[in-house]
Write a protein that holds these residues in place. Sequence first.
Motif, PDB file in Angstrom:
ATOM      1  N   PRO A  24       0.829  -1.213   0.000  1.00 10.68           N
ATOM      2  CA  PRO A  24       0.000   0.000   0.000  1.00 10.68           C
ATOM      3  C   PRO A  24       0.862   1.262   0.000  1.00 10.68           C
ATOM      4  CG  PRO A  24      -0.455  -1.397   1.935  1.00 10.68           C
ATOM      5  CD  PRO A  24       0.575  -2.091   1.124  1.00 10.68           C
ATOM      6  N   ARG A  25       0.418   2.267  -0.729  1.00  9.55           N
ATOM      7  CA  ARG A  25       1.194   3.515  -0.852  1.00  9.55           C
ATOM      8  C   ARG A  25       0.486   4.663  -0.150  1.00  9.55           C
ATOM      9  NH1 ARG A  25       3.311   3.561  -7.016  1.00  9.55           N
ATOM     10  NH2 ARG A  25       3.654   1.348  -7.219  1.00  9.55           N
ATOM     11  N   ILE A  26       1.252   5.680   0.174  1.00 13.94           N
ATOM     12  CA  ILE A  26       0.658   6.876   0.779  1.00 13.94           C
ATOM     13  C   ILE A  26      -0.100   7.637  -0.298  1.00 13.94           C
ATOM     14  CG2 ILE A  26       1.178   9.094   1.905  1.00 13.94           C
ATOM     15  CD1 ILE A  26       3.729   7.644   3.027  1.00 13.94           C
ATOM     16  N   ASP A  27       0.558   7.764  -1.463  1.00 14.99           N
ATOM     17  CA  ASP A  27      -0.030   8.464  -2.598  1.00 14.99           C
ATOM     18  C   ASP A  27       0.102   7.528  -3.800  1.00 14.99           C
ATOM     19  OD1 ASP A  27      -0.386   9.953  -4.875  1.00 14.99           O
ATOM     20  OD2 ASP A  27       0.808  11.667  -4.212  1.00 14.99           O
ATOM     21  N   PRO A  28      -1.012   7.156  -4.442  1.00 19.23           N
ATOM     22  CA  PRO A  28      -0.921   6.186  -5.540  1.00 19.23           C
ATOM     23  C   PRO A  28       0.019   6.614  -6.664  1.00 19.23           C
ATOM     24  CG  PRO A  28      -3.186   7.043  -5.280  1.00 19.23           C
ATOM     25  CD  PRO A  28      -2.360   7.633  -4.186  1.00 19.23           C
ATOM     26  N   GLU A  29       0.270   7.924  -6.766  1.00 22.58           N
ATOM     27  CA  GLU A  29       1.170   8.443  -7.816  1.00 22.58           C
ATOM     28  C   GLU A  29       2.641   8.252  -7.468  1.00 22.58           C
ATOM     29  OE1 GLU A  29       0.254  10.327 -10.778  1.00 22.58           O
ATOM     30  OE2 GLU A  29      -1.557   9.202 -10.311  1.00 22.58           O
ATOM     31  N   LYS A  30       2.926   7.972  -6.170  1.00 25.69           N
ATOM     32  CA  LYS A  30       4.327   7.885  -5.742  1.00 25.69           C
ATOM     33  C   LYS A  30       4.628   6.500  -5.183  1.00 25.69           C
ATOM     34  CE  LYS A  30       4.964  12.760  -4.962  1.00 25.69           C
ATOM     35  NZ  LYS A  30       4.092  13.604  -4.146  1.00 25.69           N
ATOM     36  N   GLN A  31       5.927   6.219  -5.023  1.00 28.91           N
ATOM     37  CA  GLN A  31       6.357   4.887  -4.582  1.00 28.91           C
ATOM     38  C   GLN A  31       6.290   4.701  -3.061  1.00 28.91           C
ATOM     39  OE1 GLN A  31       7.934   2.317  -6.532  1.00 28.91           O
ATOM     40  NE2 GLN A  31       7.528   3.364  -8.420  1.00 28.91           N
ATOM     41  N   ASP A  32       6.185   5.799  -2.317  1.00 28.67           N
ATOM     42  CA  ASP A  32       6.290   5.727  -0.849  1.00 28.67           C
ATOM     43  C   ASP A  32       5.275   4.767  -0.237  1.00 28.67           C
ATOM     44  OD1 ASP A  32       8.092   7.645  -1.347  1.00 28.67           O
ATOM     45  OD2 ASP A  32       6.964   9.304  -0.475  1.00 28.67           O
ATOM     46  N   ILE A  33       5.776   3.900   0.634  1.00 28.57           N
ATOM     47  CA  ILE A  33       4.925   2.863   1.249  1.00 28.57           C
ATOM     48  C   ILE A  33       4.194   3.443   2.459  1.00 28.57           C
ATOM     49  CG2 ILE A  33       4.996   0.650   2.481  1.00 28.57           C
ATOM     50  CD1 ILE A  33       7.639   0.104   0.873  1.00 28.57           C
ATOM     51  N   ASN A  34       2.939   3.063   2.609  1.00 32.16           N
ATOM     52  CA  ASN A  34       2.215   3.374   3.842  1.00 32.16           C
ATOM     53  C   ASN A  34       2.596   2.268   4.843  1.00 32.16           C
ATOM     54  OD1 ASN A  34       0.309   3.433   5.925  1.00 32.16           O
ATOM     55  ND2 ASN A  34      -1.170   4.476   4.592  1.00 32.16           N
ATOM     56  N   PHE A  35       3.597   2.563   5.671  1.00 28.62           N
ATOM     57  CA  PHE A  35       4.179   1.540   6.552  1.00 28.62           C
ATOM     58  C   PHE A  35       3.141   0.906   7.466  1.00 28.62           C
ATOM     59  CE2 PHE A  35       9.031   1.487   6.758  1.00 28.62           C
ATOM     60  CZ  PHE A  35       9.178   1.884   5.449  1.00 28.62           C
ATOM     61  N   ALA A  36       2.243   1.730   8.033  1.00 30.40           N
ATOM     62  CA  ALA A  36       1.264   1.190   9.000  1.00 30.40           C
ATOM     63  C   ALA A  36       0.333   0.193   8.311  1.00 30.40           C
ATOM     64  CB  ALA A  36       0.483   2.331   9.636  1.00 30.40           C
ATOM     65  N   GLN A  37      -0.184   0.596   7.162  1.00 26.62           N
ATOM     66  CA  GLN A  37      -1.100  -0.314   6.439  1.00 26.62           C
ATOM     67  C   GLN A  37      -0.372  -1.568   5.958  1.00 26.62           C
ATOM     68  OE1 GLN A  37      -3.142   1.584   3.207  1.00 26.62           O
ATOM     69  NE2 GLN A  37      -4.196   3.030   4.556  1.00 26.62           N
TER      70      GLN A  37
END
Length: 377
Positions: A24-37
């Motif tokens: 899961p990503r923080i922003d679908p446009e970027k690679q950054d992972i939503n660590f908590a999810q």
Amino acid sequence: MEKRNYRNTGAEISLLGFGCMRLPRIDPEKQDINFAQAQELIDMAYAQGVNYFDTAYMYHGGQSELFIGQALKKYPRDSFYLANKMPVWMAETKEDVDRIFQDQLKKCGVDYFDFYLCHSLNRGHWKRLREFGVYEYLSEQKKAGKIRQLGFSFHDKPDLMEEILQTYTWDFAQIQLNYLDWDMQNAKRQYELLEAHGLPCIVMEPVRGGALATLSPEAAALLKEADPTRSIASWALRYAASLPNVMTVLSGMSTPEQVQDNLQTMTPFVPLSQEETALVYRAARLYLESRTVPCTACRYCMDCPAGVDIPLMFQIFNRFKMTENGADARSAFAAAGEEKQAAHCVSCRKCTQHCPQLIDIPERLKEVEELARRVSR
Ligand code: SF4
Ligand code: SF4
């Protein structure tokens, strides 16, 4: 969760493996992972018996390794198997190979990798691997206990796989296997070669980047009619896992629903019957008639020097092929932004050499460009 014994060593590997490339990503446009999810997904899978986790240097722009190292820290090191890979194409010198490997151990916060692969071997990467003595380097790491099992992941023709298998001694290999690629990308021949060499097979892309989780409306209807209780994706997972030499089937899971569905499919695991196998091949034929682009959104082709967002363009195109919804395609092209459009492609072909699916990217982008023009009228 069904487990398979790794080469009679006593190591019991879960039939479902967690691929850490579509977290899961923080922003679908970027690679950054939503660590908590993403942590919740890992915990869910681990609690229900998943013990194989697969990452790579370039997944999520380098964050996947950091994430999985952190996510698994709370579990005993001998309760899971961690797989990582050497991206030979990112090494400019022999020294880079060592730098990347040491960096990976550090990022994952581990002393060793249970499974380690030479990533995405094709003719070009194989040549570089040999030039830089990558196998020899990794064998040294294995002797030093930093790697337990050494293998490779593969994206090319069977004759190259034969050469690779004959050149070095390997412990396992990873191939793209699903009911579409069984014939289309020679997965059958690759699987048979691994079997003949006594090497366990790890499956990647069992749902082909999500395409076999949705299919075309006609193909999906066929499977739904046969069993309304099963998801479309579950047929693809069962297809791959029904092969006896498959050790684990990797799935890049992004949502709790996907994790739950995959866990259900593998617990208990029921192999496809002969009739069901024939049915998925019929679904594959129907799907192929839809003329979608077989892009798995792996992003190996990026960045494009002309600014085209190749996987995004193919995603919009494929969705249109499935839905015929012109208004949806028009707004998706607009949301992508002018600079990412297929029309900017100058056919330099820099991208095609990196595409594991062997897509003729500039040619298929012409179809996307034509669609973008048509829906904007
Ligand atoms: S062929 Fe087109 S899409 Fe591919 S890298 Fe060149 S300009 Fe970009
Ligand atoms: S075009 Fe090929 S390399 Fe690019 S994202 Fe799609 S499958 Fe991956």
